[in-house]
Design a protein around this motif. Structure first.
Motif, short mmCIF file in Angstrom:
data_model
loop_
_atom_site.label_atom_id
_atom_site.label_comp_id
_atom_site.label_asym_id
_atom_site.label_seq_id
_atom_site.Cartn_x
_atom_site.Cartn_y
_atom_site.Cartn_z
N GLN A 37 0.82 -1.21 0.00
CA GLN A 37 0.00 0.00 0.00
C GLN A 37 0.85 1.26 0.00
OE1 GLN A 37 -2.53 -0.59 3.39
NE2 GLN A 37 -3.90 -1.99 2.31
N LEU A 38 1.95 1.26 0.75
CA LEU A 38 2.82 2.43 0.80
C LEU A 38 3.53 2.67 -0.53
CD1 LEU A 38 4.49 1.95 4.30
CD2 LEU A 38 2.93 3.79 3.64
N VAL A 39 4.00 1.60 -1.15
CA VAL A 39 4.82 1.72 -2.35
C VAL A 39 3.98 1.90 -3.62
CG1 VAL A 39 6.47 0.47 -3.80
CG2 VAL A 39 6.77 0.50 -1.34
N SER A 40 2.90 1.15 -3.72
CA SER A 40 2.13 1.15 -4.98
C SER A 40 1.40 2.46 -5.25
CB SER A 40 1.13 0.00 -4.97
OG SER A 40 0.16 0.20 -3.97
N LYS A 41 1.09 3.21 -4.22
CA LYS A 41 0.35 4.45 -4.45
C LYS A 41 1.26 5.64 -4.77
CE LYS A 41 -0.05 5.61 0.45
NZ LYS A 41 -0.96 5.77 1.56
N ARG A 42 2.56 5.40 -4.79
CA ARG A 42 3.51 6.48 -5.10
C ARG A 42 3.65 6.66 -6.60
NH1 ARG A 42 7.04 8.07 -0.96
NH2 ARG A 42 8.76 8.32 -2.42
N ASP A 43 3.87 7.89 -7.02
CA ASP A 43 4.09 8.18 -8.43
C ASP A 43 5.44 7.64 -8.87
OD1 ASP A 43 1.67 9.48 -8.77
OD2 ASP A 43 2.50 11.44 -8.18
N GLU A 44 5.59 7.44 -10.16
CA GLU A 44 6.84 6.93 -10.72
C GLU A 44 7.98 7.95 -10.63
OE1 GLU A 44 7.71 3.88 -12.04
OE2 GLU A 44 5.77 3.16 -11.33
N ASN A 45 7.63 9.24 -10.57
CA ASN A 45 8.66 10.28 -10.61
C ASN A 45 9.09 10.77 -9.22
OD1 ASN A 45 6.30 11.53 -9.98
ND2 ASN A 45 6.45 13.14 -11.54
N VAL A 46 8.72 10.06 -8.16
CA VAL A 46 9.13 10.46 -6.82
C VAL A 46 10.30 9.61 -6.35
CG1 VAL A 46 6.83 11.30 -6.18
CG2 VAL A 46 7.46 8.95 -5.69
N CYS A 47 10.87 9.99 -5.24
CA CYS A 47 12.03 9.32 -4.65
C CYS A 47 11.70 7.85 -4.32
CB CYS A 47 12.42 10.07 -3.38
SG CYS A 47 13.80 9.35 -2.52
N ASN A 48 12.70 6.99 -4.43
CA ASN A 48 12.51 5.56 -4.16
C ASN A 48 12.76 5.19 -2.71
OD1 ASN A 48 11.93 5.24 -6.83
ND2 ASN A 48 13.86 4.27 -7.36
#
Length: 188
Positions: A37-48
């Motif tokens: 849930q934390l990782v999948s909702k992040r945009d592709e262009n944000v920090c990893n």
């Protein structure tokens, strides 16, 4: 120190789960769900990098991940680990999988889970990074594959021998032996 390595697909199906600390199975499943849930909702262009979830340690822990095609590769680490070093480790892991499986895909992780774990053990053990040299890891993997093939050859040889014995039908041949056919020179 690495606390956990998780790989799952875009549908939240775990493909590889390796915890370096003991957690009950229910907590492990909750960690996987929360991490997805934390990782999948992040945009592709944000920090990893992002703060760890509440279940795996909170602010002292970081989730470092990369998203390749349909798979998320996530390393949960404590604050003593370098985020860029772990990103590089993820890259080495993916490149090693790609070399060992020739264009790795999700199905390779499913059908060759033992080999994937072997590669991971060559890189990390007990939460500590052992090897980051791609060619060394691939060389150890190739050596292990050769050993497995040799063992398969040995077991195949014994299997062939057993099949040949069964095809001989020895019990019937023993029954078919006639005493007169035996040239016995018995002297008393």
């Amino acid at each position: 120190m690495i606390k956990a390595i998780l790989v799952f697909n875009n549908s939240a199906k775990p493909r590889l789960i390796k915890f370096f600390e003991h957690y009950p199975e229910e907590i492990q499943q909750q960690i996987v769900r929360e991490t997805y849930q934390l990782v999948s909702k992040r945009d592709e262009n944000v920090c990893n990098f992002l703060e760890g979830g509440s279940l795996i340690g909170g602010n002292d822990y970081r989730l470092i991940y990369r998203h390749y095609a349909t798979l998320y590769f996530i390393f949960c680490v404590d604050s003593s680990e370098s985020e860029l070093g772990i990103l590089d480790l993820i890259q080495v892991f993916v490149e090693t999988l790609d070399k060992c499986f020739e264009n790795v895909c999700e199905l390779d992780l499913i059908f060759h889970v033992d080999k994937v774990h072997y590669i991971l053990q060559e890189m990390c053990m007990g939460g500590m990074v052992l090897e980051t040299n791609l060619s060394e890891i691939v060389a150890r993997f190739d050596e292990q594959s050769k050993l497995e093939k040799q063992e398969a050859g040995l077991t195949a040889g014994t299997t062939k021998a057993m099949t040949a014995l069964k095809e001989m039908n020895l019990p019937q041949k023993i029954k078919d032996i006639k005493l007169s056919d035996l040239n016995l020179n018995l002297r008393f």
